[in-house]
Scaffold this motif. Structure first.
Motif, PDB file in Angstrom:
ATOM      1  N   ARG A 109      -8.672  -2.682   5.328  1.00 45.27           N
ATOM      2  CA  ARG A 109      -7.814  -3.956   5.349  1.00 45.27           C
ATOM      3  C   ARG A 109      -7.544  -4.040   7.134  1.00 45.27           C
ATOM      4  O   ARG A 109      -7.040  -3.075   7.502  1.00 45.27           O
ATOM      5  N   THR A 118     -10.850  -6.276  -0.819  1.00 46.39           N
ATOM      6  CA  THR A 118     -11.726  -4.980  -0.688  1.00 46.39           C
ATOM      7  C   THR A 118     -12.257  -4.968  -2.073  1.00 46.39           C
ATOM      8  O   THR A 118     -11.940  -5.850  -3.104  1.00 46.39           O
ATOM      9  N   THR A 168     -10.217   3.063   1.057  1.00 47.60           N
ATOM     10  CA  THR A 168     -10.356   1.761   0.955  1.00 47.60           C
ATOM     11  C   THR A 168      -9.260   0.838   1.450  1.00 47.60           C
ATOM     12  O   THR A 168      -9.588  -0.245   2.028  1.00 47.60           O
ATOM     13  N   GLN A 169      -7.985   1.170   1.175  1.00 47.76           N
ATOM     14  CA  GLN A 169      -7.002   0.334   1.934  1.00 47.76           C
ATOM     15  C   GLN A 169      -6.774   0.411   3.337  1.00 47.76           C
ATOM     16  O   GLN A 169      -6.715  -0.690   3.780  1.00 47.76           O
ATOM     17  N   VAL A 212       0.670  -1.108  -0.030  1.00 47.87           N
ATOM     18  CA  VAL A 212       0.138   0.016   0.041  1.00 47.87           C
ATOM     19  C   VAL A 212       0.883   1.017  -0.152  1.00 47.87           C
ATOM     20  O   VAL A 212       0.728   2.109  -0.971  1.00 47.87           O
ATOM     21  N   ALA A 265      -1.304   3.145  -7.032  1.00 53.52           N
ATOM     22  CA  ALA A 265      -1.751   4.070  -5.977  1.00 53.52           C
ATOM     23  C   ALA A 265      -2.209   5.301  -6.467  1.00 53.52           C
ATOM     24  O   ALA A 265      -3.108   5.852  -5.289  1.00 53.52           O
ATOM     25  N   GLU A 304     -11.617  -2.726  -4.216  1.00 54.57           N
ATOM     26  CA  GLU A 304     -10.812  -2.427  -5.117  1.00 54.57           C
ATOM     27  C   GLU A 304     -10.483  -3.242  -6.025  1.00 54.57           C
ATOM     28  O   GLU A 304      -9.705  -4.221  -5.892  1.00 54.57           O
ATOM     29  N   SER A 333      -6.859  -5.035  -6.491  1.00 54.50           N
ATOM     30  CA  SER A 333      -6.545  -5.775  -5.141  1.00 54.50           C
ATOM     31  C   SER A 333      -5.693  -6.763  -5.379  1.00 54.50           C
ATOM     32  O   SER A 333      -4.717  -7.017  -4.887  1.00 54.50           O
TER      33      SER A 333
END
Length: 620
Positions: free
Chosen positions: A261, A526, A257-258, A221, A559, A528, A531
């Motif tokens: 996690r 997620t 969103t990250q 990330v 990113a 995303e 992912s």
């Protein structure tokens, strides 16, 4: 949940320790109380913001007791029979410090103890990019950079420990308004200082904790730690009593969103400092904190860990939100799939996932047993990885021959649970033309051209474990070996324990005794759509022998882009690089299911396996 993050753990005694040191650890000691981070002036030493935690003294976990004592629930079961919820797991968790693990068995427990600033909303669905959004297999779509990314922010998240948030400076800073009236399970107040202590710790991980197989998700990330030129995290700043700001080195539209996690769960800085979470020597997943004192704000608190037997979780009576109905959870390690199924039928087990192909039908054949199997969204990818740094795999023609020797349809029928699908793509739920179709004749021709007609390859796989993305690894190895044999490739098995296998995947490419191929999987954790691809790219330099500069640049590009056609194109371009080289051969999208026993009256299944067991209701 990326499957890396595992390392060798010291042998653990089978003796039950309750709220005390796990047998693998040394005696706890209190470390110096560090300062809160003020971005961007951060030093290498870890800091904890104890001085800002309203002067509260260190408070021991409420579950502490003498060694060998049995955990005592925080109250008796209620009149409806809500007592102990028993979950079966295929293997032990690797550790209970969420920042340092990625294996599903550790994260399943971490979700009950820890909470994140923001969460996935109910009903969150996966947005899958179209394969036509970018290059077709073999194309060369350039990876976008932060300089070309629009200043937009993905905002499809729900409140967690933060109740509101705003982005500024083109998505380079995020300000969070924190939930009030929350305390950690050790009595430490939750607030801006605690959040910054966690962010500071992520940024300054060092020693073994900074290895790619330990802190894989952080590195995926944020790109690296404080001394890395490619880091995307600048630091954290306390803004009064209720707000905190996270600073970045460039735009990260997908940061929110990250942060859903579980690796970014907020942990008690008091407990981390007291029980050695900041120790830089040895395995950070074997500290007293990671094995006997994990402390968060969630609806369950840690009770005990009896290695190889069970983890005990207790209802958090002081939880700020909707409290759990069950008083206690036992996560029992039951490696044998038949034993898990038998326990479900007999009523000694209430629930488990990671259902193997042989169990999928048998659990619903006896209506008197009262068991049922609930489907989950397909979010897993099973793949064959190729390490191009080994001598046998350096020739591209050999790698292509391996890909063409694989018949994924036959593998799915032979080794996957009913309902599983062939994976022609790296994004679960998305379909497009396979990069290399099954063609054993062409595979033989390529091997002849490469002078590899008597090729022997070493294939690694984990032994004695089932994961949702690897429901039957031993069977899968046999099936893949048979298909390779049909084109003249001899396979040699390299079976490894789960922790050793994950550690091997994180060792540098080119290391001695590296296997040529590995059977592995990855889960979309997620909504995303990048992912799974991002997880594979982040492992590329070590697992597949890819150029580290390409993996770093690709992750940075993903990113920096907001959701939309540009990000979709970047995802497809990254996928093309992996499957046309090839270093990743997609095999299957296994069907995910949760098996429930007759006592379970309510259980909420979520699409990314992020269930928190406050929803569980038991009957008699």
């Amino acid at each position: 949940m990326r499957r890396q993050g595992a390392g060798r753990r010291r042998a653990r005694s089978a003796r039950l320790r309750v709220g005390t040191l796990h047998p693998a650890t040394r005696a706890p000691r209190v470390t110096r109380a560090p300062r809160v981070t003020r971005a961007p002036w951060i030093t290498r030493a870890p800091r904890v913001a104890l001085a800002l935690l309203t002067g509260t003294a260190l408070v021991m976990l409420s579950g502490c007791g003498r060694p060998g004592a049995s955990p005592t629930p925080s109250g008796s079961a209620d009149a409806s029979g809500q007592g102990t919820f028993v979950v079966a797991a295929a293997v032990d968790p690797l550790a209970l410090d969420p920042a340092l693990v990625t294996d599903p068995d550790s994260l399943r427990i971490a979700r009950q103890i820890f909470e994140t600033l923001v969460t996935l909303p109910d009903g969150a669905g996966a947005a899958t990019p179209s394969p036509t959004a970018g290059a077709t297999p073999g194309g060369a779509t350039p990876t976008p950079t932060a300089a070309t990314a629009p200043a937009q922010v993905d905002n499809a998240v729900a409140p967690g420990l933060a109740t509101a948030w705003t982005a500024s400076r083109g998505g380079r800073t995020y300000t969070f308004t924190l939930r009030q009236g929350v305390t950690f399970q050790d009595g430490t107040p939750f607030g801006p200082a605690a959040v910054c202590a966690n962010v500071d710790r992520w940024l300054t991980l060092s020693g073994r904790a900074a290895d790619p197989d330990v802190s894989a998700v952080y590195q995926e990330v944020f790109g690296g730690f404080i001394d890395a030129p490619g880091t995307r995290l600048a630091g954290c700043t306390v803004l009064g009593t209720q707000q905190v700001r996270i600073d970045l080195t460039g735009p990260m539209p997908g940061l929110l969103t990250q942060l859903t996690r579980p690796q970014f769960g907020i942990q008690s800085p008091t407990a981390m400092a007291t029980y050695g979470a900041y120790d830089t020597g040895g395995d950070p997943r074997a500290t007293a904190y990671a094995t006997a004192h994990p402390t968060g704000t969630g609806p369950f608190r840690f009770g005990a860990w009896e290695a190889g037997v069970q983890v005990v979780l207790l209802r958090n009576a002081d939880y700020w939100g909707a409290k759990a109905t069950v008083e206690r959870v036992l996560v029992k390690t039951i490696n044998d799939p038949k034993a898990r199924g038998d326990g479900l039928v007999k009523g000694t087990v209430d629930a488990y996932d990671q259902i193997t192909p042989l169990e999928a039908g048998s659990l619903t054949t006896d209506p008197k047993a009262g068991t049922r199997v609930l489907p989950q969204a397909q979010r897993d990818l099973t793949y064959l990885g190729i390490d191009r740094s080994t001598k046998a795999m350096q020739d591209e023609r050999v790698r292509r021959a391996v890909a063409m020797a694989i018949d994924p349809k036959a593998l799915v029928v032979r080794t996957m649970p009913p309902g599983s699908e062939v994976a022609d793509d790296l994004v679960p739920g998305r379909s497009r033309e396979r990069a290399y179709a099954y063609d054993p004749q062409q595979a033989r021709r390529l091997l002849d051209e490469a002078g590899a007609t008597a090729l022997t390859v070493r294939i690694a796989y984990p032994s004695g474990v089932q994961q949702s993305y690897l429901p039957a690894p031993e069977d899968l190895y046999v099936a893949v070996a048979d298909q390779l044999k049909a084109v003249g490739i001899t396979a040699e098995p390299v079976a490894m324990s789960w922790p050793a296998y994950l550690q091997m995947l994180g060792t540098p490419a080119g290391s001695a005794n590296r296997p040529d191929l590995q059977l592995m999987g990855v889960a979309m954790d997620t909504p995303e759509p990048s992912s799974t691809v991002a997880q594979l790219v982040s492992a590329g330099a070590t697992e597949f022998g890819l150029d580290p500069s390409w993996t770093s640049d690709t992750l940075a590009g993903l990113a920096a882009l907001p959701a939309g056609t540009e990000r979709d194109a970047a995802i497809v371009a990254a996928e093309d690089h992996l499957v046309t080289d090839p270093v990743v051969v997609p095999l299957a999208a296994p069907a995910d299911r949760v098996a429930l026993g007759r006592r379970v009256k309510e259980f909420a299944v979520r699409p990314y396996a992020d269930e928190v067991w406050t929803s569980v209701r038991l009957g008699g």
